[in-house]
Design an enzyme around this catalytic site. Structure first.
Site, short mmCIF file in Angstrom:
data_model
loop_
_atom_site.label_atom_id
_atom_site.label_comp_id
_atom_site.label_asym_id
_atom_site.label_seq_id
_atom_site.Cartn_x
_atom_site.Cartn_y
_atom_site.Cartn_z
N ALA A 60 34.33 -24.36 48.65
CA ALA A 60 34.75 -23.30 49.55
C ALA A 60 34.01 -23.42 50.86
O ALA A 60 33.07 -24.20 50.98
CB ALA A 60 34.45 -21.94 48.92
N MET A 61 34.45 -22.64 51.85
CA MET A 61 33.85 -22.73 53.18
C MET A 61 33.68 -21.34 53.77
O MET A 61 34.62 -20.54 53.78
CB MET A 61 34.75 -23.62 54.05
CG MET A 61 34.22 -23.83 55.45
SD MET A 61 32.61 -24.64 55.46
CE MET A 61 31.87 -23.87 56.87
N GLU A 89 29.61 -17.75 49.35
CA GLU A 89 30.22 -17.79 50.70
C GLU A 89 29.97 -16.47 51.43
O GLU A 89 29.73 -16.46 52.64
CB GLU A 89 31.72 -18.11 50.64
CG GLU A 89 32.08 -19.40 49.89
CD GLU A 89 31.28 -20.63 50.28
OE1 GLU A 89 30.88 -20.74 51.45
OE2 GLU A 89 31.02 -21.47 49.39
#
Ligand code: HT7
Ligand code: ZN
Length: 883
Positions: free
Chosen positions: A262-263, A298
Site C-alpha cells: 500500500a502507499m 498507512e
C-alpha cells in the site's frame, strides 16, 4: 549504472513553493502540465536547475511566462537541465506527454483494471513530469484532472476537492488542493469507475472526517473490515500518541495491480486490493490481521512520514521503521501482545537475519544504492522497527512518548534524518544513549553470548556478556553495539524473583523503581565484554534473558535443556516461554540433521514430545499461544544455522518430527480438532482466531500422517467450513500428500473460487510452495493457466515467489528450479523491473549451499547479468549476489 552515496548528500540549489498540476487523461496519451514557483536556496544564485524525468516527452517549457529556446536547456533520457535560471523566485511551466496505457512498471501514472492510478514512491514522480524528484523538496500542490466522464466518473487527488464540473464532449473535471506541504512521492491521482463505502470519524478535538474506501462496485461489501481498521487506527493514534488526523477527508483506493502492499499518499492512500478486500468466506484470519496492520500502517504515516518526512532516501527507516513499530504496537493492542511479538520476531528471523548474513546485507540506514526500490527491505522495515522498539525499552512508555512529542514539535513540516529522531529521544529524556547510533550504520546481526554463575555464599548471580558483530559486505571491522537486555530471574517454583540492585562497572546500582523492586530489569550492554552481578539473590535462579526479545540479536546462552524445559513451563514472559521451546526445537532439529547426514536412524527425544504435550493440554494457556508453541521453527531458520545449508536433510528432519509428534500426540490432536469446531458466525476477534489457529495446526499435524482416517477428517473440515481460514487450512492439510484426493480437492477449490482473483492467488501459492518432489512440472503448467498473468505482481508473488519458498523444489539438485527462476526473471524484467528484482533476490544466498547447487545458481545469475537491456533493479541484486 550509477551508485548513489549517503556521504554525497547535498542540499538542493532550488526549492519549490507551489506546484499546480493539470492532467488531461486520454486513451492513447495523457497531457501533463505543471506550473511551479521556484526559488533558489541562496538568493541571487543562478546555477543550473536539474530536473529528473523518465519516459516523459517534453512539449514546451516556460520561465516567467516566456517559452525557452532550445539552447536554454538540455534534455537527455533522465534529465531536463535549465542552464541559467533567473536569479530569484520564478515560475516554471512545463508541458509533457506520457503514456500510462503502456506503463507496465506500475510506477508513475499507469492503468490498473481500466482505472488510472499513480505510484510515486520512491522515484516514480519523474515518470509523470520533470521535477526535482527528491523528498527534501516539499511544496503545496493543486491538481486539475480532466477526463471522459463515462469512463472515469471518479476523479481523485490529494487534499480537498475545491471544484468539479462537466465539460463539452462528455468530459468532466475536478480540482483538488492539498493545504499541506509535501514531497512529490506523496502525490497521488486516481480516475476511474469506482464506488465507495463511506464512513466518518470525529477527532478528539471535534473535527468530522469523511472516510471513503473506493473499489469496483461489486467489491464494496468486502470493505467493512478495512473501514473498521481505519477507525480503530485513528482512535489508537489519538489515545497512544495524541496524534489527530488533519484534513476533512481520508480516501483509500484498492487496485489489483500494485508492486507493494500500500502507499500512504496524503489523504489518498492507494492499496493493493489484497489488503483491503475481505469477507469471512474469501479471506483468512491472516488476511484480516494483515489488513488491520497495513491500514493502520498507512494511516500512521500521516504523522510519521508525511507531516515529518525523510531528508533523503537513505533515511527511509526514519519513517518506515518507526511506522512499522507503530503498526506492530497497534495490532498488539487490538489482539494478543505475546502472539503478535512472536509473529514479528519470527518474521525477523526468517527473512531479515538471512538478509543480514548475505551479500545484500546493509545497515538500517544504507550507505549507498543503485536503485532505491531495492532498499524497501526487511532490514529497513523490520530491523528498523526493532531499533525504535529499543528506544522504548530503554526509556519506558512515558519517556518514549516524550521523545515522540519533541520530535513532532521540532520537525513538523520538515524533511529530516535518523539523527534528528535520535536527538529528540535523547533530549526529551536527558538520556545517555552511548553508542546507540551504530544500529543505523552497522549491518549484520550481533551475536550475544552470555555465561552465568551463582555464588551461594555471597548470594550473587553473575551474567557475563560478550558480543560480536559479523563482517558484512564493505564492513569487515565492527564496533560493539548498545544492546538492551531485558532480564528476569526465576526461583525454583518458577516465580519471578524481586530484583533491586546490580553491580556494573564496579558500582552497585539500584534498579528499584520508587524503592520497589522490579521483576524485569533492562541491562545496558554497550561493550564487547561486560559483566552484571545481581546481589540479594537467595537461591540459584534460572535466568530468563532477552525478555520480549528486547534486542535484534542472536542470543547464545549456557542454559541446559532442563533450564529450557523449566522456562517453557514457567516463564512469566510469554515470549521467552515460547522462545525456550524454539531453542529446544532448533537444537533438536540440528542434531537430527547431523544424524541424517551420517545415515543414522532418526529418534525423537521423548522429553520434547512430553514438553509439547503438556503445552497442548494446558487449558490455562491462550490457544493462539499454544498454536505458536507447537509450531516447529521454519526450515530456513535451521538452514541459516548450518555451515552448509542442506535443504533436503532439513526438510526430511522437519517432516520426520512433525509425523512423530502427530503419531505420539494423536489423541490430543484429535480432541483439539473436535473441541475447537465452532458454528458461531465468523468474527475477527482474538478468542475466535485463537480457536481456529489451534484447530488448524492440529489438523495439519494429523493429516501429515497420510492415513485415511485423517484424510477423511480433513475432508470433513474442508466441506463443513464456513470461512476461508478453516477451508483453506483443511485444503492445505490435504495437499501435503500427493494423490487423487489432493487433486480432486484442489480442482474443487478452483471451481468454487475461480471468479475471485484473490482466492485464486491462494490456490496458486499453495501449489507453488508444495514440497512434493518434481512439483516444478506443475508450476510450469500453472504458468500457462488462464488465471495467471505475469503482469500482475500478486500473481507473480503467489506462483513464482511461492515456488522459491519451497526448499525441496526450488533447490532441486538437478538445477531445474534455478533454471526456471532464471527464465522468469528475464521475462519479467521487460515488464516490471521492481517485481523482477524481488524475484531474483531468491538467488542471493546461493553461496550457502553445496558446490553443485552453487554452480547451478551461479550459471543463472551470470546468464541474467549478461543479458542486454537489463534493468538497474535486477542488475543491482544480481551483481551484488555474485560479488
Ligand atoms: N511507503 C510505501 C512504499 C511503497 C513503495 C516503494 C517502492 C515501490 C513501490 C511502492 N509502493 C509502496 C509503503 C509503506 O511502507 O507504507
Ligand atoms: Zn510504510
Amino acid at each position: 549504472p550509477k551508485e548513489i552515496f549517503l556521504k554525497d548528500y547535498k542540499m538542493p540549489d532550488y526549492y519549490f513553493d507551489t506546484v499546480d498540476l493539470k492532467f488531461y487523461l486520454g486513451e492513447e496519451k495523457t497531457f501533463v502540465s505543471s506550473k511551479i514557483t521556484v526559488f533558489p536556496r541562496v538568493e541571487g544564485s543562478s546555477s543550473p536547475l536539474v530536473l529528473d524525468g523518465h519516459d516523459v516527452k517534453l512539449l514546451t517549457i516556460r520561465v516567467n511566462g516566456k517559452e525557452l529556446k532550445e539552447n536554454d536547456y538540455r534534455v537527455d533520457s533522465r534529465h531536463l537541465t535549465l542552464h541559467s535560471p533567473p536569479g530569484g523566485t520564478f515560475t516554471l511551466e512545463i508541458a509533457t506527454e506520457i503514456y500510462p496505457q503502456k506503463n507496465t512498471s506500475l510506477e508513475g501514472l499507469y492503468k490498473s483494471s481500466g482505472n488510472f492510478c499513480t505510484q510515486c514512491e520512491a522515484e516514480g514522480f519523474r515518470k509523470i513530469t520533470f521535477y526535482q524528484d527528491r523528498p527534501d523538496i516539499m511544496a503545496k500542490y493543486t491538481c486539475y484532472i480532466e477526463a471522459d466522464k463515462s469512463l472515469y466518473p471518479v476523479l481523485l487527488s490529494n487534499g480537498n476537492l475545491v471544484e468539479q464540473g462537466d465539460l463539452e464532449g462528455g468530459k468532466h473535471f475536478a480540482i483538488w488542493e492539498d493545504p499541506f506541504k509535501k514531497p512529490c512521492y506523496l502525490f497521488a491521482l486516481v480516475a476511474g469507475q469506482l464506488e465507495s463505502r463511506d464512513g466518518s470519524f470525529v477527532t478528539r478535538s471535534g473535527q468530522k472526517v469523511a472516510l471513503r474506501i473506493w473499489t469496483p462496485s461489486q467489491d464494496v461489501p468486502k470493505t467493512a473490515h478495512a473501514m473498521y481498521s481505519l477507525k480503530a487506527a485513528m482512535k489508537w493514534d489519538e489515545d497512544v500518541f495524541g496524534l489527530e488526523y488533519d484534513l476533512g477527508l481520508y480516501n483509500i483506493v484498492a487496485v489489483p495491480d500494485f508492486n507493494m502492499g500500500a502507499m500512504e499518499n496524503k489523504s489518498l492512500n492507494i492499496f493493493n486490493s489484497n489488503l483491503v478486500l475481505a469477507s469471512p468466506e474469501t479471506a483468512s484470519d491472516a488476511d484480516y490481521a494483515a489488513i488491520l496492520g497495513v491500514v493502520g500502517h498507512e494511516y500512521f504515516h500521516n504523522w510519521t512520514g508525511n507531516r515529518v518526512t525523510c531528508r533523503d532516501w537513505f533515511q527511509l527507516s526514519l519513517k518506515e521503521g518507526l511506522t512499522v513499530f507503530r503498526d506492530q504496537e497497534f495490532s498488539s493492542d487490538m489482539g494478543s501482545r505475546a502472539v503478535k511479538r512472536i509473529a514479528d520476531v519470527s518474521k525477523l528471523r526468517n527473512y531479515q537475519f538471512p538478509q543480514d548474513a548475505g551479500p545484500m546485507a546493509h545497515p538500517v540506514r544504507p550507505h549507498s544504492y543503485i536503485k532505491m526500490d531495492n532498499f524497501y527491505t526487511v532490514t529497513v522495515y523490520e530491523k528498523g522497527a526493532e531499533v525504535v522498539r529499543m528506544y522504548k525499552t530503554l526509556l519506558g512508555s512515558q519517556g518514549f512518548r516524550k521523545g515522540m512529542d519533541l520530535y513532532f514539535k521540532r520537525h513538523d513540516g520538515q524533511a529530516v534524518t535518523c539523527e534528528d529522531f535520535f536527538a529528540a529521544m535523547r533530549d526529551a529524556n536527558d538520556a545517555d544513549f552511548a553508542n546507540f547510533l551504530t544500529w543505523y550504520s552497522q549491518a549484520g546481526t550481533p551475536i550475544l553470548k552470555v555465561t552465568t554463575s551463582y555464588n551461594p555464599e555471597a548470594h550473587t548471580f553473575s551474567l557475563k556478556f560478550s558480543q560480536d558483530v559479523p563482517p558484512t559486505p564493505g564492513q569487515s571491522v565492527k564496533e560493539p553495539m548498545f544492546i538492551p537486555v531485558a532480564l528476569g530471574l526465576l526461583d525454583s517454583t518458577g516465580k519471578d524473583m524481586p530484583l533491586s540492585s546490580v553491580y556494573h562497572g564496579g558500582i552497585l546500582q539500584s534498579i528499584a523503581i520508587n524503592n520497589k523492586p522490579v521483576y524485569t530489569a533492562v541491562l545496558p550492554v554497550t561493550k564487547k565484554d561486560e559483566e552484571f552481578v545481581f546481589s540479594d539473590i537467595p537461591e540459584q535462579p534460572i535466568p530468563s534473558i532477552l525478555r520480549g526479545y528486547s534486542a535484534p540479536v542472536r542470543l547464545e546462552t549456557d542454559l541446559s535443556d532442563s533450564d529450557l524445559f523449566f522456562l517453557l513451563a514457567h516463564d512469566s514472559d510469554e515470549f521467552n516461554r515460547w522462545e525456550a521451546g524454539q531453542v529446544l526445537a532448533r537444537k533438536l532439529m540440528l542434531s537430527l540433521v547431523a544424524d541424517i547426514q551420517q545415515n543414522k536412524q532418526l529418534v525423537l527425544n521423548p522429553k520434547f514430545v512430553l514438553g509439547l504435550k503438556s503445552i497442548l493440554s494446558d487449558s490455562s494457556l491462550d490457544k493462539e499461544f499454544i498454536a505458536k508453541a507447537i509450531t516447529l521453527p521454519g526450515e530456513g531458520e535451521i538452514m541459516d544455522m548450518m555451515e552448509v545449508a542442506d535443504p533436503d536433510a532439513v526438510h526430511a528432519v522437519r517432516t520426520f518430527i512433525r509425523k512423530q509428534l502427530a503419531q505420539e500426540l494423536k489423541e490430543e490432536l484429535i480432541s483439539t480438532v473436535v473441541n475447537n469446531r465452532c458454528s458461531e458466525e465468523y468474527v475477527f476477534d482474538h478468542p475466535q482466531m485463537a480457536r481456529r489457529a489451534l484447530k488448524n495446526i492440529a489438523l495439519a499435524y494429523l493429516a501429515s500422517l497420510d492415513e485415511p482416517e485423517f484424510t477423511e477428517l480433513a475432508l470433513h473440515e474442508y466441506r463443513a467450513s464456513t470461512n476461508m481460514t478453516e477451508q483453506f487450512a483443511a485444503l492445505a492439510a490435504i495437499a501435503q500428500n500427493p494423490g487423487k484426493t489432493r487433486d480432486d480437492v484442489l480442482a474443487d477449490f478452483y471451481n468454487k473460487w475461480q471468479h475471485d482473483f484473490l482466492v485464486v492467488n491462494k490456490w496458486f501459492a499453495l501449489q507453488a510452495m508444495s514440497d512434493i518432489p518434481g512439483n516444478i512440472e506443475n508450476v510450469r503448467k500453472l504458468l500457462n493457466h488462464p488465471a495467471f498473468d505475469l503482469r500482475n505482481p500478486n500473481k507473480v508473488y503467489s506462483l513464482i515467489g511461492g515456488f522459491c519458498g519451497s526448499r525441496v523444489n526450488f533447490h532441486a539438485k538437478d538445477g531445474s528450479g534455478y533454471e526456471f527462476l532464471g527464465e522468469i526473471v528475464l521475462q519479467l524484467d521487460k515488464l516490471n523491473p521492481q517485481t523482477a528484482s524481488r524475484m531474483v533476490s531468491a538467488f542471493s544466498r546461493w553461496r550457502r549451499y553445496d558446490k553443485n547447487r552453487q554452480n547451478l545458481a551461479k550459471v543463472q545469475l551470470e546468464k541474467i547479468l549478461s543479458t542486454n537491456g537489463l534493468s538497474e533493479n535486477v542488475f543491482e541484486i544480481a551483481s551484488k549476489s555474485l560479488a
